[in-house]
Every structure is written in C-alpha cells, then in structure tokens.
Design a protein around this motif. Structure first.
Motif, short mmCIF file in Angstrom:
data_model
loop_
_atom_site.label_atom_id
_atom_site.label_comp_id
_atom_site.label_asym_id
_atom_site.label_seq_id
_atom_site.Cartn_x
_atom_site.Cartn_y
_atom_site.Cartn_z
N GLU A 152 0.86 -1.17 0.00
CA GLU A 152 0.00 0.00 0.00
C GLU A 152 0.90 1.24 0.00
O GLU A 152 2.06 1.16 0.43
N THR A 153 0.39 2.35 -0.48
CA THR A 153 1.19 3.54 -0.74
C THR A 153 2.10 3.97 0.42
O THR A 153 3.28 4.28 0.20
N PRO A 154 1.63 4.03 1.68
CA PRO A 154 2.52 4.48 2.76
C PRO A 154 3.75 3.61 2.96
O PRO A 154 4.71 4.04 3.60
N MET A 155 3.74 2.39 2.43
CA MET A 155 4.86 1.50 2.63
C MET A 155 6.10 1.91 1.84
O MET A 155 7.21 1.45 2.14
N VAL A 284 -0.60 -5.19 5.46
CA VAL A 284 -1.93 -4.91 4.92
C VAL A 284 -2.75 -6.17 5.17
O VAL A 284 -2.65 -7.13 4.41
N ARG A 305 1.46 1.42 9.25
CA ARG A 305 1.36 2.74 8.62
C ARG A 305 0.25 2.77 7.56
O ARG A 305 -0.25 3.84 7.21
N SER A 306 -0.13 1.61 7.06
CA SER A 306 -1.10 1.54 5.97
C SER A 306 -2.55 1.51 6.42
O SER A 306 -3.45 1.67 5.60
N THR A 309 -4.87 4.53 5.56
CA THR A 309 -5.17 4.61 4.13
C THR A 309 -6.16 3.53 3.72
O THR A 309 -7.09 3.77 2.94
#
Length: 387
Positions: A152-155, A284, A305-306, A309
C-alpha cells in the motif's frame, strides 16, 4: 522466465495463502512458476494448495517444524542450483532470513530476490533493548536483497527509511488478497439484514498467535459489547486453549465462539455485521480487504502505517491505538452494523485483486531478471534449460 517461490509449509497463514494463489495465477498465464515447500503439511494443502505441483525435500525429520527456517536454509540452495530459476520470489518478511542466507551461500550464482514486505517494519511492540539489533537486521536485508514490494502507498517511505534503500528499488503493488470473482460473490451473498432487537454479530479471522492479540479483543468485547452481541473467532493456533479459558473466566461462554480453521474464511464474512482486528502489528491485513469486499464496517488497531489509508482515513472503519483495551471497547460499543459506505468500500476492495497484481509482479520480476542477466559474464548466463 522461471520464478521460484519458497514457503515453509501449507500451514494456514495470510502470506502463504496469497503466495499459493499467486503461483496458481502465474501458471494460468503460462509462466514457469516453481514452488518449493519445506514440509508437506498443513490445512491449506487441501484447499488453496490442492493440485499444485511443488518441490519438497526428502527425509524431513520430526524436528523440522520447530526449526523450519534452518531446514530451508539447509535444503533450498540445492534446489536453486538444480532448477536454476531466473528470479526468487520471497513472499513475506518471515522468509527474509532464508533469502539473505541464499545470497550469502550462493554468491553471484544466486538469482535476484524480490521481497514482498508483508508486515509492519516499525515494530513498536519490540522491547527497547532489541530494537538496535532489529534495525541492523533490516539494513542487512536492504544490503543483500534486490528489490522490494510494498502492499500500500505508505509503505514506500516505510521501506526506504527502515531498509535504507533508494526509491528505484521499491515498487508499490496493492496486496493481491482478493479476486474479481470473490468480490462479486461476497457482495452477492451478503446475509439478511440483522433483525431489530437482535445483537450485533462481530467476527474475527486470525491465526491465534501473540501477534494477533486476541486476548485484548476478548476483554474489550466483554467491556464494550451489548448483552445480546456475539463474537465468532475464525482460525486456529497455539493460543486457542488459553483464549478459551479466558472466555470462561470472563463469563463470555455462549457469546464468544472459537470456530477453528476455515478453508475459505472470506466466504463466511457476509453472515456477520462487523469485523474486529486487534493485532499488535500487521502489514496490509488480508482480512480487512475481505471485509471491505463484503461491505462490513471495521474496528481495528492502528497496527501499521497503511491502516489509515486502507480504511479511508476513517470513512471505512474505526482505528484505535495498539494495545488500548479501553479504546477498543469504546469503538465496539459505538459501531453500527449498517454504517459502511457501500460504494467506497467496493472501490477500495477492487484495488487489491490478484488479476491486477499478477501482471505488475511479472513486470518487476522481468526487469530484475533482465538486469541480472545483463550483469553476468557470458559463461554464467542460463540458456533456459534446467541443469
């Protein structure tokens, strides 16, 4: 291109389930996708692993399950030398130590390795004294392994910061935990609406291990649930007996049920009202994606962190601090079964399909393979035939 994926066994696990599906998907696309399994054991051999050809070392001793990582490090190099894959797919953080060992043992003969980062790298749950060693281990992975996929994007920032790698060695591919047919089935099979006056039906899908912190969930459920609410825990694991005793100690028998392993737990979700997740850390979580596909509201710990989101920054679920029983109980008390945004949850779920991810993974693996071959001396290049 020949891809080798390696797994410990067919024991239930989200990383392993998705990896087996990916191998099956690649083979359906006529990709030469090899599968190595350290032990021929586990419930998934009869469902998602059914009819999949795989390589397994002979003579697995009775202690292999307890030392399966060392067993793989001992046996896998021979398989790599014999089958000569172009690239290795490391399906999750659990297998990073095996991948690094292969790089050390095989040297320049080791194919490039793609590591899917499947878990939180921050790991705030670890004791202070262990964190310097853990950070060093992450940097070793960044030094030895070739490319990294975040789910996912924050990773992207997480991988760059924790592993110390440049952005060109990181690709974000939404986790392929779903398929288009599965999403359609889950949406179509949603159970009848909860009758007025009937309690809310909470569900948890997890392996019963310390990481998942199901004890926290059970205690929070006891504090925050209404008298007619129920909680069904789908999954099995080493903590089951302890959790069942906790349920009895709290007087929750009949309200909290441990249903055991299910071959396709996602198919059961439409029969419930709310998904609970209480993990100390995750990447995730596949079950969150499955709950989105099924249209369930979600109450979860902010375990990676994900997570924000994934849940649309509050639009698709409620996040509480990791380990905070009171906050989890409050979120359980206030959640409404019909509160999910149907269109937004469906749009989010459709991002995480194996149909989308398969080609993206193959593109990254192809680039790794081409880059590796171009750097090899002519005498070391493989002509496509196994040794």
């Amino acid at each position: 291109m020949r891809i080798l994926t390696f797994l410990h066994s067919f024991e239930p696990g989200g990383v392993e389930r998705i990896a087996l599906r990916m191998v099956r998907q690649w083979r359906a696309q006529n990709v030469d996708a090899l599968l190595f399994v350290g032990r021929r054991e586990g419930d998934m051999l009869g469902d998602v692993g059914a009819d999949l050809d795989f390589i397994s070392p002979p003579g697995v001793g009775p202690g292999a399950a307890k030392m399966e990582t060392l067993w793989m490090i001992r046996t896998l190099p021979k398989v790599v030398r014999r089958t000569r894959p172009d690239v290795l797919f490391c399906a999750g953080n659990t297998y990073a130590v095996v991948a690094v060992a292969l790089k050390v043992l095989l040297g320049r003969r080791c194919p490039p390795v793609l590591l899917k980062v499947s878990n939180d790298l921050d790991r705030h749950d670890q004791p202070w004294w262990f964190r310097p060693f853990y950070r060093l281990w992450l940097r070793i992975q960044g030094r030895y392994l070739d490319h990294f996929v975040g789910m996912e994007t924050p990773m992207a920032d997480e991988i760059g910061q924790c592993l110390g790698v440049s952005s060109d060695r990181v690709t974000i591919i939404p986790d392929p935990a779903l398929s288009r047919p599965l999403i359609e089935r889950l949406r179509a099979s949603r159970g009848a609406a909860r009758a007025e006056g009937v309690g809310r039906r909470f569900v948890c899908v997890a392996r019963l291990t310390p990481q998942k912190n199901i004890a926290l969930m059970v205690r929070a459920f006891g504090r925050g649930a209404r008298p007619d609410d129920t909680l069904t825990v789908i999954g099995d694991g080493p903590e089951r007996a302890k959790l069942e005793q906790l349920t009895r100690d709290l007087g929750l028998e009949g309200r909290v049920t441990f249903a055991g392993y299910a071959s396709e737990p996602a198919a059961l979700l439409p029969s419930f009202d709310v998904l609970l997740l209480s993990s100390n850390y995750e990447g995730v979580p596949a079950v969150v994606l499955e709950a989105l596909a099924a249209g369930l509201p979600i109450v979860a710990t902010d375990c990676s962190r994900s997570m924000a989101t994934l849940l649309g920054h509050g639009a698709l679920g409620d996040l509480v601090p990791v380990g905070n029983e009171a906050a989890l109980a409050e979120a359980i008390a206030r959640v409404r079964p019909s509160s999910q945004d149907e269109h937004l949850s469906l749009a989010q779920a459709r991002r995480f399909t194996i149909e989308n991810a398969s080609g993206a993974y193959l593109s990254v693996l192809s680039r790794l393979c081409a880059s590796s071959v171009s750097r090899l001396p002519t005498e070391d290049r493989w002509d496509g035939q196994p040794a």
